[in-house]
Design a protein around this motif. Structure first.
Motif, mmCIF file in Angstrom:
data_model
loop_
_atom_site.group_PDB
_atom_site.id
_atom_site.type_symbol
_atom_site.label_atom_id
_atom_site.label_comp_id
_atom_site.label_asym_id
_atom_site.label_seq_id
_atom_site.Cartn_x
_atom_site.Cartn_y
_atom_site.Cartn_z
ATOM 1 N N GLU A 116 -59.051 81.215 46.912
ATOM 2 C CA GLU A 116 -59.817 81.870 47.972
ATOM 3 C C GLU A 116 -60.017 83.327 47.594
ATOM 4 O O GLU A 116 -59.081 83.990 47.144
ATOM 5 N N VAL A 117 -61.221 83.846 47.824
ATOM 6 C CA VAL A 117 -61.503 85.233 47.490
ATOM 7 C C VAL A 117 -62.443 85.825 48.522
ATOM 8 O O VAL A 117 -63.382 85.172 48.983
ATOM 9 N N TYR A 168 -60.093 89.691 54.258
ATOM 10 C CA TYR A 168 -59.281 88.517 54.599
ATOM 11 C C TYR A 168 -60.098 87.460 55.335
ATOM 12 O O TYR A 168 -60.073 86.269 54.976
ATOM 13 N N ILE A 169 -60.859 87.858 56.354
ATOM 14 C CA ILE A 169 -61.605 86.844 57.114
ATOM 15 C C ILE A 169 -62.717 86.240 56.257
ATOM 16 O O ILE A 169 -63.098 85.087 56.446
ATOM 17 N N LYS A 170 -63.226 87.005 55.283
ATOM 18 C CA LYS A 170 -64.234 86.458 54.382
ATOM 19 C C LYS A 170 -63.594 85.490 53.385
ATOM 20 O O LYS A 170 -64.175 84.453 53.058
ATOM 21 N N ALA A 171 -62.400 85.825 52.907
ATOM 22 C CA ALA A 171 -61.705 84.917 51.993
ATOM 23 C C ALA A 171 -61.380 83.592 52.674
ATOM 24 O O ALA A 171 -61.438 82.531 52.037
ATOM 25 N N GLN A 210 -52.819 88.058 47.940
ATOM 26 C CA GLN A 210 -52.755 89.308 47.189
ATOM 27 C C GLN A 210 -53.911 90.201 47.639
ATOM 28 O O GLN A 210 -55.030 89.713 47.870
ATOM 29 N N PHE A 211 -53.629 91.504 47.731
ATOM 30 C CA PHE A 211 -54.650 92.427 48.243
ATOM 31 C C PHE A 211 -54.777 93.649 47.331
ATOM 32 O O PHE A 211 -53.796 94.116 46.764
ATOM 33 N N ALA A 223 -62.132 96.553 49.397
ATOM 34 C CA ALA A 223 -60.919 95.752 49.553
ATOM 35 C C ALA A 223 -61.168 94.354 49.012
ATOM 36 O O ALA A 223 -62.259 93.801 49.161
ATOM 37 N N LEU A 224 -60.131 93.804 48.381
ATOM 38 C CA LEU A 224 -60.196 92.463 47.812
ATOM 39 C C LEU A 224 -59.020 91.659 48.334
ATOM 40 O O LEU A 224 -57.880 92.133 48.331
ATOM 41 N N ALA A 225 -59.292 90.438 48.806
ATOM 42 C CA ALA A 225 -58.254 89.505 49.243
ATOM 43 C C ALA A 225 -58.366 88.245 48.397
ATOM 44 O O ALA A 225 -59.450 87.658 48.301
ATOM 45 N N VAL A 226 -57.266 87.850 47.778
ATOM 46 C CA VAL A 226 -57.281 86.704 46.865
ATOM 47 C C VAL A 226 -56.035 85.861 47.093
ATOM 48 O O VAL A 226 -54.925 86.391 47.257
ATOM 49 N N ARG A 227 -56.212 84.544 47.093
ATOM 50 C CA ARG A 227 -55.075 83.621 47.050
ATOM 51 C C ARG A 227 -55.408 82.527 46.055
ATOM 52 O O ARG A 227 -56.307 81.717 46.273
ATOM 53 N N LEU A 228 -54.660 82.528 44.950
ATOM 54 C CA LEU A 228 -54.862 81.539 43.909
ATOM 55 C C LEU A 228 -53.909 80.371 44.094
ATOM 56 O O LEU A 228 -52.876 80.492 44.769
#
Length: 250
Positions: A116-117, A168-171, A210-211, A223-228
């Protein structure tokens, strides 16, 4: 634009473009030729020329960069949208996740293979009332931490929190269907140790997120929100494209 086509698993590429104020009429006409009918209609709905330019730059960024990763011609890329309106690339045999954000003077596109990104960019010089907006939309702990700062520091912290919340809400792919006060960031340990508390009502475990917070130009916040998958830490790289590259990211 000549994008890098290699995107190994675990990497996130964030493409930045500040071409909005420099593109001419010929460029805009060519950009419109890359768009499908739905995109052209969306562009036409904007009242102001500035917004039509922003939209054109953002759509070209998406199409040309994703064309480089997929080998499909930019004009032939197809997209679908989930129930919340988040677009996804329709492609057989591989997976490419992306998220787009644009504001006055800057567009950003985050791309990864899996997970998710979400990315958000904001013009931190735009007129706003940080305390008033925060009181309406932020979680109580975020409002408290913002108001505890000296007044001259609140604007910068507000945009840190706002861009992180948008990312976050976009990811999650749900946008404002997620209440902005149902999750709260803690920035007390600085940008290198951003923490997030998520209300159980959202059904989303904190693990793996991860942010990143960046200042791609003196004017903009990103800002970047990622969950691999399996909670792996992403390898993030930033790269400028287009005729203007006003800043540098590590």
């Amino acid at each position: 634009m000549t994008p890098q086509t290699s995107l190994p698993p675990g990497e996130v590429h964030v493409w930045l473009c500040a071409a909005e104020t420099t593109v001419d009429a010929d460029w805009l006409a060519a950009a419109r030729g890359l768009m499908n009918a739905e995109e052209q209609a969306r562009q036409d709905r904007f009242v102001f020329e500035r917004n039509r330019r922003q939209f054109a730059v953002a759509r070209v960024l998406v199409r040309q960069i994703l064309a480089g990763y997929t080998g499909i011609a930019a004009s032939e890329l197809c997209f679908s949208a989930n129930q919340y309106g988040r677009p996804a690339l329709v492609i057989a045999g591989e997976r490419v996740e992306f998220n787009l954000s644009h504001t006055d003077g800057l567009a950003a596109l985050a791309v990864t293979r899996t997970g998710e990104v979400g990315v958000d960019v904001e013009d931190a010089e735009r007129r706003s009332r940080p305390e008033e907006v925060a009181d309406h939309f932020f979680a109580p702990s975020e409002v408290a931490s913002l108001m505890a700062l000296p007044e001259e520091q609140r604007r910068a912290r507000f945009f840190d929190l706002w861009t992180l919340k948008e990312a976050y809400i976009k990811a999650r792919g749900m946008g404002l269907a997620i209440p902005l006060d149902a999750f709260a960031y803690d920035l007390s340990r600085g940008r290198a140790a951003i923490d997030l508390a998520i209300d159980a009502s959202l059904g989303d475990p904190r693990a793996g997120w991860q942010f990143r917070l960046e200042d791609p130009t003196p004017r903009h916040r990103l800002a970047l929100a990622v969950r691999l998958p399996e909670g792996h830490a992403p390898k993030v790289s930033y790269r400028w494209v287009g005729p203007a590259a006003p800043g540098r990211l590590g």
